[in-house]
Design an enzyme around this catalytic site. Structure first.
Site, short mmCIF file in Angstrom:
data_model
loop_
_atom_site.label_atom_id
_atom_site.label_comp_id
_atom_site.label_asym_id
_atom_site.label_seq_id
_atom_site.Cartn_x
_atom_site.Cartn_y
_atom_site.Cartn_z
N TYR A 125 6.48 4.58 -21.27
CA TYR A 125 7.57 4.23 -22.19
C TYR A 125 8.87 4.95 -21.83
O TYR A 125 9.96 4.44 -22.09
CB TYR A 125 7.20 4.61 -23.63
CG TYR A 125 6.46 3.55 -24.40
CD1 TYR A 125 5.25 3.03 -23.94
CD2 TYR A 125 6.96 3.08 -25.61
CE1 TYR A 125 4.57 2.08 -24.66
CE2 TYR A 125 6.28 2.12 -26.34
CZ TYR A 125 5.09 1.62 -25.86
OH TYR A 125 4.42 0.68 -26.59
N LYS A 170 -7.40 5.07 -17.51
CA LYS A 170 -7.70 4.19 -16.39
C LYS A 170 -7.81 5.07 -15.15
O LYS A 170 -7.09 4.89 -14.15
CB LYS A 170 -6.59 3.12 -16.27
CG LYS A 170 -6.89 2.00 -15.30
CD LYS A 170 -7.95 1.02 -15.79
CE LYS A 170 -8.28 0.01 -14.69
NZ LYS A 170 -9.42 -0.86 -15.04
N ASP A 202 -10.03 -0.84 -20.16
CA ASP A 202 -10.52 -2.23 -20.22
C ASP A 202 -11.87 -2.30 -20.94
O ASP A 202 -12.09 -3.14 -21.80
CB ASP A 202 -10.57 -2.88 -18.81
CG ASP A 202 -11.28 -2.01 -17.78
OD1 ASP A 202 -11.54 -0.82 -18.05
OD2 ASP A 202 -11.58 -2.54 -16.69
N ASP A 226 -0.80 2.24 -27.85
CA ASP A 226 -0.10 1.13 -28.49
C ASP A 226 -1.01 -0.09 -28.54
O ASP A 226 -1.20 -0.73 -29.58
CB ASP A 226 1.17 0.81 -27.70
CG ASP A 226 1.94 -0.36 -28.30
OD1 ASP A 226 2.08 -0.40 -29.53
OD2 ASP A 226 2.37 -1.24 -27.53
N ASP A 230 -3.38 -1.68 -32.00
CA ASP A 230 -3.23 -3.02 -32.58
C ASP A 230 -4.59 -3.70 -32.64
O ASP A 230 -4.93 -4.37 -33.62
CB ASP A 230 -2.29 -3.89 -31.73
CG ASP A 230 -0.87 -3.93 -32.29
OD1 ASP A 230 -0.43 -2.89 -32.83
OD2 ASP A 230 -0.20 -4.97 -32.18
C1 IPM Z 1 4.28 0.57 -32.33
C2 IPM Z 1 5.24 -0.50 -31.89
C3 IPM Z 1 6.33 0.12 -31.03
C4 IPM Z 1 5.68 0.75 -29.83
C5 IPM Z 1 7.42 -0.89 -30.61
C6 IPM Z 1 8.08 -1.52 -31.80
C7 IPM Z 1 8.44 -0.24 -29.72
O1 IPM Z 1 4.57 -1.51 -31.24
O2 IPM Z 1 4.73 1.55 -32.96
O3 IPM Z 1 3.10 0.45 -32.06
O4 IPM Z 1 5.40 0.07 -28.84
O5 IPM Z 1 5.44 1.96 -29.87
MG MG Z 2 2.47 -1.30 -31.27
#
Ligand code: IPM
Ligand code: MG
Length: 334
Positions: A125, A170, A202, A226, A230
Site C-alpha cells: 500500500y 505467500k 491462497d 484487506d 472482506d
Molecule cells: C479497508 C478498505 C480500504 C483499504 C480502502 C478503502 C482503501 O478496503 O479498510 O479495508 O484497502 O484498506
Molecule cells: Mg478492504
C-alpha cells in the site's frame, strides 16, 4: 454515522457521560468541498482528539476512473499513516440468529470466532510506486520492526483467546513474506503458550470457506489482510456487520470494514451495525466495559428481534435510522 452517534448519545445519557464531537470532512465529500480528501483541518482535529470514528469512504466516480489523480482513498491512507495506525483489528463474530443467512451452511459456522490483525501502514500500500506509459509497479517493502510490532499485539491477543496464531503470507514466492515468517518464528520463543502456524494466502482464502472455525488470531500484511477480512466478514451474513479498530502511537481510529455503499445513498437502507459495533470497540478500549456491553446487548437484541436492514432482512426490513432508534431505546430501557 448518524446512527452510531445516536447510539453513543444513548450511552452518554444512560451512563452519564459527556461525549464531545467534532465533525470533519474526509473522502469524496472533502474533495468536493476543498479539493483535498484529507483537509488539514480534519487531520488537525484527528490528532487533537481522543478517538476518531470514521465513516466509510469511496465513490464510484473515482473507482471507475483510473486516471483520477485525487481519490478519496488517499485521504484514508494518509490519515492511517499520519496517525501511525499500524495495527488494524477486525474481529469476526457470528450472530447465532443470522447463521442461516450466511453463504455457508450453518453447521460449518459452528465455533467461528476469529480476529484478524492486519498490518496497516506498510507493505504494498505504501511502497514506492512507478509508472511509465506501459509499465506500473508497487513495491512491497517491510522492515523487521514493522512486522515485530503488529506480531507482538497478535501474540498477546492469542494468549487472551484460544492460544492460536496463524500467519497468512505467500512465503513460497515472496521475500517479504519470508521475512514475516523469520520474525514470527524467532518471536514465538517469547510466547511458548501460543501455537504458531503459517498458511499461504491462497490456501487461507480456501480454508476460510472450508473450515473457518480453525482460525483464532490471524496476523498478516496490509494487502492480504484487506482481502482476507472482506472474505471473513461475509461468513456472518453481511459485510455490514464487521467493525474495526486501528491502533498506533497516537489517537486510535474506529471504522467499519465495508465501503461507502453509494447505491444506498439517500435511501436510508444501509446497515449501520458495523459502525455501531466500531463504537463498541472504542468504548472497550476506553475501558468503558459496561457501556460497551450495553451496545453489544442492544445489537444482540435487534438481531434476535429481526429489526434489521434489507441486507439481513428482506421480508420486513427496517430503515437504517429505525435500527439506530431501536438500539438507542433498548440501551435507554436497560
Ligand atoms: C479497508 C478498505 C480500504 C483499504 C480502502 C478503502 C482503501 O478496503 O479498510 O479495508 O484497502 O484498506
Ligand atoms: Mg478492504
Amino acid at each position: 454515522m448518524q446512527e452510531a452517534i445516536k447510539v453513543l448519545d444513548a450511552i452518554a445519557e444512560k451512563f452519564q457521560h459527556d461525549f464531545q464531537y467534532d465533525f470533519q470532512l474526509m473522502g469524496a465529500v472533502a474533495i468536493d468541498e476543498t479539493g483535498d480528501p484529507l483537509p488539514e483541518k480534519t487531520l488537525e482535529s484527528c490528532k487533537r482528539t481522543d478517538a476518531v470514528l470514521l465513516g466509510a469512504i469511496g465513490h464510484p466516480r473515482f473507482d471507475n476512473n483510473p486516471g483520477a489523480t485525487v481519490r478519496p482513498e488517499q485521504g484514508l491512507l494518509r490519515l492511517r499513516k499520519e496517525l501511525g495506525l499500524f495495527a488494524n483489528v477486525r474481529p469476526v463474530r457470528i450472530f447465532e440468529q443470522l447463521k442461516h443467512l450466511s453463504v455457508l451452511k450453518p453447521e460449518q459456522l459452528e465455533g467461528v470466532d476469529m480476529v484478524i490483525y492486519r498490518e496497516l501502514t506498510g507493505g504494498i500500500y505504501f511502497g514506492e510506486k512507478n509508472r511509465t506509459q506501459d509499465t506500473a509497479s508497487d513495491l512491497c517493502l517491510y522492515h523487521r520492526h514493522e512486522i515485530e510490532r503488529i506480531a507482538r499485539l497478535a501474540f498477546e491477543a492469542a494468549i487472551q483467546r484460544r492460544g492460536k496464531l496463524c500467519l497468512i503470507d505467500k512465503a513460497n514466492v515472496l521475500d517479504s513474506s519470508r521475512l514475516w515468517r523469520e520474525v514470527l518464528q524467532s518471536m514465538s520463543t517469547e510466547f511458548p503458550e501460543v501455537i504458531l502456524d503459517y498458511m499461504f494466502v491462497d490456501n487461507a482464502a480456501m480454508q476460510m470457506i472450508l473450515n473457518p472455525a480453525q482460525f483464532d488470531v490471524i496476523v498478516t500484511s496490509n494487502m492480504f489482510g484487506d482481502i482476507i477480512s472482506d472474505e471473513a466478514s461475509v461468513l456472518g451474513g453481511s459485510l455490514g456487520l464487521l467493525p474495526s479498530s486501528s491502533a498506533g502511537n497516537l489517537t486510535k481510529l474506529y471504522e467499519p470494514c465495508h465501503g461507502s455503499y453509494p447505491q444506498a445513498a439517500g435511501k436510508n437502507i444501509a446497515n449501520p451495525l458495523a459502525t455501531i459495533l466500531s463504537v463498541e470497540m472504542m468504548l472497550r478500549d476506553f475501558n468503558l466495559l459496561q457501556e460497551a456491553d450495553a451496545i453489544q446487548a442492544a445489537a444482540e437484541y435487534v438481531v434476535q428481534q429481526n429489526i434489521l436492514t434489507p441486507d439481513l432482512n428482506t421480508e420486513n426490513p427496517v430503515t437504517c435510522s429505525e435500527l439506530g432508534d431501536a438500539m438507542a431505546s433498548r440501551i435507554l430501557s436497560m
